[in-house]
Design a protein around this motif. Structure first.
Motif, PDB file in Angstrom:
ATOM      1  N   VAL A  12      74.639  50.807  43.190  1.00 14.21           N
ATOM      2  CA  VAL A  12      75.266  50.676  41.873  1.00 14.21           C
ATOM      3  C   VAL A  12      76.086  51.943  41.648  1.00 14.21           C
ATOM      4  N   GLY A  13      77.333  51.792  41.243  1.00 15.45           N
ATOM      5  CA  GLY A  13      78.159  52.945  40.898  1.00 15.45           C
ATOM      6  C   GLY A  13      78.782  53.625  42.092  1.00 15.45           C
ATOM      7  N   GLU A  14      79.658  54.565  41.777  1.00 18.38           N
ATOM      8  CA  GLU A  14      80.365  55.316  42.813  1.00 18.38           C
ATOM      9  C   GLU A  14      79.546  56.527  43.239  1.00 18.38           C
ATOM     10  N   HIS A  15      79.737  56.922  44.491  1.00 14.14           N
ATOM     11  CA  HIS A  15      79.080  58.109  45.018  1.00 14.14           C
ATOM     12  C   HIS A  15      79.866  58.599  46.225  1.00 14.14           C
ATOM     13  N   ASP A  16      79.501  59.750  46.746  1.00 10.49           N
ATOM     14  CA  ASP A  16      80.185  60.351  47.885  1.00 10.49           C
ATOM     15  C   ASP A  16      79.856  59.579  49.167  1.00 10.49           C
TER      16      ASP A  16
END
Length: 130
Positions: free
Chosen positions: A80-84
């Protein structure tokens, strides 16, 4: 088990294999998706801390079935969501300890609880006593 990356398709984009073939007498372990919640019910906010806990839960499931990381055949990551991306790839590579099961990464709008940022579905197989 034989893991392969056929020459007639692109190389893997990260630490995984394009296919896994299981022959002979096989014993399969199919796990419910493991989340970033520890045994005491704690869920850290950080997606990578949750990812480590989810891997710990997978390892506990493998151990309970007398299997280990080398028995993993398929992993499906739900984020879920953006990350590196590079941090994600590095963490997964480290946790797999050189083993390269088939993997899929999917980004979703949400999971069973708003606190959860990762679920990992895992399939493992033991065959011919290994």
């Amino acid at each position: 088990m034989t893991f392969r990356n056929p020459d007639n398709i692109h190389s893997p984009l990260a630490s995984y294999s394009h296919q896994a073939e299981v022959g002979g007498d096989a014993r399969w372990l199919v796990m419910s998706a493991q989340v970033g919640m520890d045994k005491d019910g704690h869920i850290p906010e950080d997606v990578f801390a949750q990812t480590n806990i989810a891997f710990d839960n997978i390892m506990a499931n493998l151990k309970a079935a007398n299997m280990d990381i080398k028995n993993l055949v398929k992993l499906v990551f739900y984020f879920v969501g953006e990350h590196d991306i590079e941090q994600r790839r590095s963490l997964i590579k480290d946790r797999l300890e050189g083993h390269l099961p088939c993997t899929t990464v999917i980004f979703v709008a949400g999971l069973a609880s708003p606190a959860l940022k990762i679920e990992i579905e895992a399939w493992a197989c033991s065959y011919n006593g290994r």
